[in-house]
Design an enzyme around this catalytic site. Structure first.
Site, PDB file in Angstrom:
ATOM      1  N   LYS A  17       0.729  -1.136   0.161  1.00 40.27           N
ATOM      2  CA  LYS A  17      -0.062   0.223   0.162  1.00 40.27           C
ATOM      3  C   LYS A  17       0.715   0.963   0.039  1.00 40.27           C
ATOM      4  O   LYS A  17       0.653   2.284  -0.743  1.00 40.27           O
ATOM      5  CB  LYS A  17      -0.780  -0.215   1.391  1.00 40.27           C
ATOM      6  N   ARG A  97      -8.990   3.508   9.172  1.00 41.48           N
ATOM      7  CA  ARG A  97      -9.257   2.323   9.036  1.00 41.48           C
ATOM      8  C   ARG A  97      -9.989   1.777   9.942  1.00 41.48           C
ATOM      9  O   ARG A  97      -9.379   0.420   9.499  1.00 41.48           O
ATOM     10  CB  ARG A  97      -7.626   1.594   9.783  1.00 41.48           C
ATOM     11  N   ARG A 136      11.208 -11.463   3.485  1.00 41.96           N
ATOM     12  CA  ARG A 136      11.484 -10.265   3.424  1.00 41.96           C
ATOM     13  C   ARG A 136      12.761  -9.786   5.178  1.00 41.96           C
ATOM     14  O   ARG A 136      12.731 -10.625   5.719  1.00 41.96           O
ATOM     15  CB  ARG A 136      10.491  -9.649   4.089  1.00 41.96           C
ATOM     16  N   ARG A 169      12.517  -8.595   9.767  1.00 40.43           N
ATOM     17  CA  ARG A 169      12.009  -7.150  11.259  1.00 40.43           C
ATOM     18  C   ARG A 169      10.708  -7.715  12.070  1.00 40.43           C
ATOM     19  O   ARG A 169      10.355  -9.351  12.016  1.00 40.43           O
ATOM     20  CB  ARG A 169      10.910  -5.871  10.714  1.00 40.43           C
ATOM     21  N   ARG A 180      -1.856  -9.219  12.858  1.00 41.64           N
ATOM     22  CA  ARG A 180      -1.669  -7.615  12.271  1.00 41.64           C
ATOM     23  C   ARG A 180      -2.683  -7.910  11.255  1.00 41.64           C
ATOM     24  O   ARG A 180      -4.109  -7.301  11.076  1.00 41.64           O
ATOM     25  CB  ARG A 180      -0.471  -7.607  11.390  1.00 41.64           C
TER      26      ARG A 180
END
Ligand SMILES: [Zn+2]
Length: 225
Positions: A17, A97, A136, A169, A180
């Site tokens: 996004k 949101r 990642r 991360r 999440r």
């Protein structure tokens, strides 16, 4: 882009996004309102709202809607006031949101005589989110981002530039991604439904490559005019 085109960009973590928001804002030459950036700026510049938000963030909580909304309102208001008679097109990234923020969002738009034209919803499958985020890796020194399959470092787990060991991360660990995604769905799905009923949702297939997603977003916005 037609004058005063107000759009909102919505998508799950891992949907790309942030990157898309920058490209779309660039393409249409419209002002990008990114909640994350505004929040960070307020905290860094130690504004009253920033200091208030910091109390929550330091305790591992989200900043309350009212504070975030006040920050955004300040930015939007000064932008609109400086643009009297000119194009006031805005792209919102990460805001609203949920329905609670949306109520306040609609009030701001009302006050400034603006109305929302489209909600761009980047819809991505959960397994693709996991595949993107769990692979990642980040260099802790230069922050360069790698993907173990699609953009791997030359040497196993070492940054090409700094030769230091890459890290995952905290946000990209599998349990955190799961959490999440749950929070995102719980908060944001009702918002998407709300705008779907108003016929404002432009749904984009987020499983494609970033370039294709961008093309689809632009085509979608052009149709929403
Ligand atoms: Zn590096």
């Amino acid at each position: 882009m037609k004058n005063n085109l107000i759009c909102v960009l919505i998508g799950a973590p891992g949907a790309g996004k942030g990157t898309q928001a920058k490209s779309v804002a660039n393409y249409y030459n419209c002002k990008l309102i990114s909640t994350g950036d505004i929040l960070r700026e307020n905290v860094e510049n130690r504004t009253l709202l920033g200091l208030e938000a910091k109390k929550y963030i330091d305790n591992g909580n989200l900043a309350p809607a009212q504070i975030v909304v006040s920050m955004i309102k300040n930015v939007v208001k000064s932008f609109v006031e400086n643009k009297a008679g000119a194009d006031k097109s805005l792209l919102f990234d990460g805001f609203p949101r949920d329905l609670e923020q949306n109520k306040l969002f609609e009030q701001i738009l009302d006050e400034l005589n603006l109305s929302i034209k489209g909600v761009i919803y980047i819809n991505i499958d959960d397994d693709i989110v996991y595949e993107r985020l769990t692979n990642r890796r980040i260099c802790p020194k230069c922050n360069r981002v790698y993907h173990l399959k699609f953009n791997p470092p030359k040497f196993d787990n070492l940054c090409d530039d700094c030769k230091v060991k890459l890290i995952t991360r905290e946000d990209d660990k599998i349990d955190v991604i799961k959490k999440r995604l749950e929070v995102y769905k719980k908060l944001t799905y009702p918002l998407i439904e709300y705008y779907r009923k108003k016929n404002k949702v432009v749904e984009i297939n987020g499983n494609k490559s970033a370039d294709d997603v961008l093309k689809d977003i632009i085509a979608g916005i052009n149709c929403a005019k």
